[in-house]
Structure formats: structure tokens, C-alpha cells
Scaffold this motif. Structure first.
Motif, PDB file in Angstrom:
ATOM      1  N   SER A  28      -6.130 -16.620 -24.782  1.00 14.91           N
ATOM      2  CA  SER A  28      -7.438 -16.160 -24.321  1.00 14.91           C
ATOM      3  C   SER A  28      -7.919 -16.992 -23.143  1.00 14.91           C
TER       4      SER A  28
ATOM      5  N   ILE B  30      -8.727 -15.633 -19.374  1.00 13.09           N
ATOM      6  CA  ILE B  30     -10.054 -15.833 -18.793  1.00 13.09           C
ATOM      7  C   ILE B  30      -9.962 -16.585 -17.470  1.00 13.09           C
TER       8      ILE B  30
ATOM      9  N   ALA C 231     -11.195 -15.213 -13.931  1.00  9.92           N
ATOM     10  CA  ALA C 231     -12.207 -15.989 -13.211  1.00  9.92           C
ATOM     11  C   ALA C 231     -11.771 -16.304 -11.782  1.00  9.92           C
TER      12      ALA C 231
ATOM     13  N   ALA D 284     -15.492 -15.892 -23.466  1.00  9.95           N
ATOM     14  CA  ALA D 284     -16.042 -15.511 -22.158  1.00  9.95           C
ATOM     15  C   ALA D 284     -17.550 -15.673 -22.128  1.00  9.95           C
ATOM     16  N   SER D 285     -18.215 -15.448 -23.258  1.00  7.08           N
ATOM     17  CA  SER D 285     -19.680 -15.544 -23.308  1.00  7.08           C
ATOM     18  C   SER D 285     -20.171 -16.980 -23.153  1.00  7.08           C
TER      19      SER D 285
ATOM     20  N   HIS E  21     -19.644 -15.624 -14.828  1.00  9.49           N
ATOM     21  CA  HIS E  21     -19.518 -14.306 -15.448  1.00  9.49           C
ATOM     22  C   HIS E  21     -18.201 -13.659 -15.037  1.00  9.49           C
ATOM     23  N   ILE E  22     -17.507 -13.071 -15.993  1.00  7.01           N
ATOM     24  CA  ILE E  22     -16.342 -12.249 -15.688  1.00  7.01           C
ATOM     25  C   ILE E  22     -16.517 -10.904 -16.374  1.00  7.01           C
TER      26      ILE E  22
ATOM     27  N   VAL F 239     -15.306  -7.871 -18.490  1.00  8.13           N
ATOM     28  CA  VAL F 239     -14.334  -7.683 -19.565  1.00  8.13           C
ATOM     29  C   VAL F 239     -14.438  -6.248 -20.071  1.00  8.13           C
TER      30      VAL F 239
END
Length: 241
Positions: free
Chosen positions: A60, A64, A68, A94-95, A100-101, A103
Motif C-alpha cells: 500500500s 501511494i 503521490a 491515504a487519508s 492529497h491523492i 483514489v
């Protein structure tokens, strides 16, 4: 964009068109090595990032980081990524990022649905999913959930039913179910669903052979009205015929 993609149970024929399209267009695929081996013909020319078993957090994080950096990437799960898959973990991680990305979760056919289709129509009334793996959930909690589902007469789809490290969890779960259901309750077994060596079998709680069950198996325990007709497992919806 970070895509979280469910591959379905194992066959390309059981992948959604959206999953196929996403895998085709992204340059980088992140996944557990076993899942990567399910789709070798879709990965030609792509960057592949793999980890071994229990490497979910590492996978993960890598996905990410790639997203990013501004690249499109897909992290893959077998079945549906939102059912015992990677979606929850990726979204949680991610949160917590300052950056911010974007998803997107791409659904797939989960094992219970694939097995149900092969077995007949066992999920036509209320049903639930319970994983018998206690790696993430305490065994006492799992037993409480099995008890509640059996008491309410749900059709119960048992994921991760039996492994070398957990040889007795399935038997304990079935013993709990037998507090409320007959030993003649119909049970469907789907093993390696969607793969070349797929096995479907319909039996009962009493006659179930636990030695046939492993981590690639889904066990579907019927409700009190589930029956077998013409070799098909059927749970009535409730129509008057």
C-alpha cells in the motif's frame, strides 16, 4: 490516480471490463506475487512492484508513493478489493497523508459470488460473509459473529476457512452453527473458483470432509430452507410457486 483493482477469483473471463481497462492503461502494477501470476498476459511492458505474503502495508505504501509522484498506478487484489482486500488499508493510509491523492476502487467478483454461480443459487435470501482467519480479528469475536449469523439463520459464506496454521477453526465454526442448524443443512464448497482446477461440491454439514478445505476454498452454509435440486444448491427467495 491510484486504482485499487479487484481481479475476481482468478479467471480473466470473470474480471470486470473496468478492471481490464484500468490494468491495460496504467504503467505500474503493485501486488502480491501470487496475484501478479494470475494475469501475466496483461502485464507486458509494465513496471511491476511485488511483495510477499503479509506485505499489505508495504504494498500500500509503495502504491501511494507512486501515485503521490504523479503517476497512475494500480494495486491489485484477488476477488473484490473491498471484501477482505486492499481497499480499506489503502484508503486508511491515504487519508493520513498531508498530500492529497486521487483514489478509485474498481470492484471485482468476490469468491462467494463466483462459487454461488457455479453451485446454483445459494445466496437468494439474506446472507453474510465471515472470515475464519484470526490474524486480524480475535477468534472470540469471530465465534460471536458465527453464533449470531447462525442464530439468525443467515446463509453464511465462510472465507479463509482452514489452513495449516488454523486447522480447527472450521470445525469450531461448524460446531457453533450446529447449535441452530441441522447437520443435514446443505453446504456448498467452491475451491479455486474461476481457475483451471476449479472444484465445486455440494454436501451437508455432517458429510463435509474438512481435509478437502483450504485457503483457496469458500464454504457456503445454507439456511434452513436451502435444498438441492438437479445437482444445484438453491435457497428460495420466497416466491409462491
Amino acid at each position: 490516480m491510484l486504482y485499487i483493482v479487484g481481479l475476481g477469483p482468478g479467471s480473466k473471463d470473470m474480471m470486470t471490463q473496468e478492471a481490464l481497462d484500468v490494468i491495460k492503461k496504467v504503467p505500474t502494477i503493485v501486488g502480491y506475487i501470487t496475484y501478479i501470476h494470475l494475469i501475466p498476459d496483461l502485464l507486458e511492458g509494465k513496471e511491476i512492484v511485488t511483495t510477499g505474503m503479509r506485505g499489505e502495508v508495504e504494498r500500500s505504501q509503495k502504491a501511494i508513493e507512486i501515485a503521490a509522484s504523479g503517476k497512475d498506478v494500480a494495486i491489485i487484489s484477488s476477488g473484490d478489493a473491498g471484501i477482505y482486500g486492499m481497499a480499506g488499508l489503502v484508503l486508511e493510509m491515504a487519508s493520513k497523508m498531508e498530500q492529497h491523492i486521487d483514489v478509485r476502487v474498481v470492484p471485482g467478483v468476490t469468491a462467494s459470488i463466483g462459487a454461488a454461480a457455479a453451485l446454483g443459487a445459494p445466496l437468494m435470501n439474506d446472507f453474510c460473509h465471515i472470515s475464519l482467519s484470526d490474524l486480524m480479528t480475535p477468534w472470540d469475536v469471530i465465534k460471536q459473529r458465527v453464533d449470531a449469523a447462525a442464530k439468525a439463520d443467515f446463509v453464511i459464506c465462510l472465507y479463509n476457512p482452514r489452513s495449516k496454521g488454523r486447522p480447527h477453526n472450521l470445525r469450531e465454526a461448524l460446531d457453533i452453527i450446529l447449535k441452530y442448524k441441522s447437520d443435514q443443512t446443505v453446504v456448498g464448497i467452491g475451491k479455486n473458483v474461476g481457475r483451471s482446477h476449479e472444484i465445486e461440491k455440494i454436501t451437508t454439514i455432517k458429510d463435509l470432509d474438512e481435509t478437502e478445505i483450504n485457503m483457496t476454498t469458500i464454504v457456503i452454509v445454507g439456511n434452513k430452507n436451502t435444498y438441492v435440486a438437479d445437482g444445484r444448491m438453491i435457497t428460495p427467495r420466497g416466491y409462491t410457486l
